[in-house]
Motif scaffolding. Structure first.
Motif, mmCIF file in Angstrom:
data_model
loop_
_atom_site.group_PDB
_atom_site.id
_atom_site.type_symbol
_atom_site.label_atom_id
_atom_site.label_comp_id
_atom_site.label_asym_id
_atom_site.label_seq_id
_atom_site.Cartn_x
_atom_site.Cartn_y
_atom_site.Cartn_z
ATOM 1 N N LEU A 5 0.822 -1.202 0.000
ATOM 2 C CA LEU A 5 0.000 0.000 0.000
ATOM 3 C C LEU A 5 0.859 1.256 0.000
ATOM 4 O O LEU A 5 0.555 2.239 -0.684
ATOM 5 C CB LEU A 5 -0.935 0.006 1.212
ATOM 6 N N GLN A 6 1.957 1.230 0.754
ATOM 7 C CA GLN A 6 2.841 2.391 0.806
ATOM 8 C C GLN A 6 3.483 2.653 -0.553
ATOM 9 O O GLN A 6 3.586 3.805 -1.001
ATOM 10 C CB GLN A 6 3.931 2.190 1.882
ATOM 11 N N GLN A 7 3.890 1.580 -1.245
ATOM 12 C CA GLN A 7 4.498 1.735 -2.572
ATOM 13 C C GLN A 7 3.481 2.260 -3.583
ATOM 14 O O GLN A 7 3.795 3.115 -4.409
ATOM 15 C CB GLN A 7 5.051 0.383 -3.046
ATOM 16 N N PHE A 8 2.246 1.743 -3.509
ATOM 17 C CA PHE A 8 1.201 2.176 -4.438
ATOM 18 C C PHE A 8 0.907 3.659 -4.261
ATOM 19 O O PHE A 8 0.814 4.409 -5.236
ATOM 20 C CB PHE A 8 -0.064 1.352 -4.225
ATOM 21 N N VAL A 9 0.754 4.102 -3.024
ATOM 22 C CA VAL A 9 0.478 5.517 -2.759
ATOM 23 C C VAL A 9 1.632 6.382 -3.241
ATOM 24 O O VAL A 9 1.436 7.424 -3.884
ATOM 25 C CB VAL A 9 0.216 5.743 -1.257
ATOM 26 N N ALA A 10 2.857 5.973 -2.961
ATOM 27 C CA ALA A 10 4.019 6.754 -3.375
ATOM 28 C C ALA A 10 4.124 6.843 -4.895
ATOM 29 O O ALA A 10 4.529 7.875 -5.448
ATOM 30 C CB ALA A 10 5.296 6.146 -2.788
ATOM 31 N N GLU A 11 3.728 5.766 -5.590
ATOM 32 C CA GLU A 11 3.839 5.709 -7.046
ATOM 33 C C GLU A 11 2.749 6.523 -7.734
ATOM 34 O O GLU A 11 2.979 7.112 -8.799
ATOM 35 C CB GLU A 11 3.757 4.251 -7.514
ATOM 36 N N THR A 12 1.555 6.551 -7.160
ATOM 37 C CA THR A 12 0.413 7.132 -7.865
ATOM 38 C C THR A 12 -0.080 8.457 -7.290
ATOM 39 O O THR A 12 -0.940 9.100 -7.900
ATOM 40 C CB THR A 12 -0.783 6.149 -7.851
ATOM 41 N N ARG A 13 0.451 8.912 -6.187
ATOM 42 C CA ARG A 13 -0.086 10.107 -5.548
ATOM 43 C C ARG A 13 0.179 11.359 -6.383
ATOM 44 O O ARG A 13 1.068 11.379 -7.250
ATOM 45 C CB ARG A 13 0.505 10.298 -4.145
ATOM 46 N N ASP A 14 -0.588 12.396 -6.115
ATOM 47 C CA ASP A 14 -0.402 13.693 -6.748
ATOM 48 C C ASP A 14 0.981 14.209 -6.372
ATOM 49 O O ASP A 14 1.261 14.482 -5.209
ATOM 50 C CB ASP A 14 -1.492 14.647 -6.247
ATOM 51 N N GLN A 15 1.839 14.345 -7.385
ATOM 52 C CA GLN A 15 3.223 14.736 -7.134
ATOM 53 C C GLN A 15 3.438 16.238 -7.221
ATOM 54 O O GLN A 15 4.518 16.732 -6.956
ATOM 55 C CB GLN A 15 4.153 14.040 -8.143
#
Length: 247
Positions: A5-15
């Motif tokens: 979940l942490q990797q998914f959020v980091a990969e897809t979050r608003d940057q």
């Protein structure tokens, strides 16, 4: 590949937090509109025109109002009545800070900045524009039965940002004196310079060969004798139910 979940959020979050720009492209297919403090022409906006149905998310308080039939005069009211354009634009506004996210069918978002110029955009490929940019409906009667997204294009003019949509990365073709005319498939034509006036060509022989009214049968012709500028096409043909049944 599986993500935690942490990797998914980091990969897809608003940057991209709000930077003070009115429009920002997120991950190629999202447009972030920064609303709040009145500004325009690049700064944070208090309102914006968007394609109806294109909102996918927002942060903060945002108010939505559909464009009224009489917002731009009686002639535009008649065009909206016959094209449905009156339901395609919505005004989004916010009195506080807010971020509005727009997208449409995974299409790629491109931001243009008009500096007094004009551009004509296929009505289905217009995502958003600043209120400092004026818009006018242009009927496409000769292509009304085959152009996906409709019977109309939108002419945009003024000073400010405009966001357009394309399936894939667009290709721009130049129309200039000394060069042969440019012919395009109507279903793949996204936009063109406001100084250009397209003609239309029909090839009955190709219609017989292909068995349907396709872009190969009907072409848009851009000739430098009627102005110079550019034409934008996309690597995708958009067929409506009307176009598929017109063979």
């Amino acid at each position: 590949m599986a993500y935690s979940l942490q990797q998914f959020v980091a990969e897809t979050r608003d940057q991209r937090p709000a930077t003070g720009a009115a429009f920002e492209v997120e991950k190629d297919c999202f447009l972030q509109v920064n609303l709040g403090t009145p500004g325009g022409t690049g700064g944070i906006l208090n309102q914006v025109w968007i394609k109806t149905g294109s909102m996918v998310a927002y942060q903060g308080e945002v108010k939505f109002e559909r464009e009224g039939m009489m917002d731009h005069g009686f002639s535009n009211m008649l065009k909206k009545q016959f094209t449905g354009e009156g339901a395609t634009l919505t005004k989004a506004s916010s009195k506080g800070r807010a971020q509005l996210y727009l997208a449409d069918n995974s299409k790629r978002v491109t931001i243009l900045f008009l500096q007094g110029e004009s551009v004509v955009v296929n009505g289905d490929d217009l995502l958003a524009f600043e209120p400092t940019v004026t818009h006018k409906i242009t009927m496409m009667k000769k292509l009304s039965s085959i152009v996906s997204g409709g019977l109309y294009n939108v002419t945009l003019k003024g000073q400010g940002f405009v966001a357009i949509l394309t399936h894939g990365k667009p290709l721009t073709l130049m129309v200039a004196p000394g060069f042969p005319p440019v012919f395009t498939d109507p279903q793949a034509t996204v936009a063109w310079s406001g100084d250009l006036t397209p003609d239309f060509k029909s090839d009955v022989g190709l219609k017989t060969l292909l068995g349907r009214s396709s872009g190969e049968t009907f072409q848009m012709k851009f000739d430098a004798s009627k102005g110079q500028g550019f034409v934008v096409v996309q690597p995708h043909e958009e067929f409506s139910e009307v176009s598929s049944s017109s063979s």
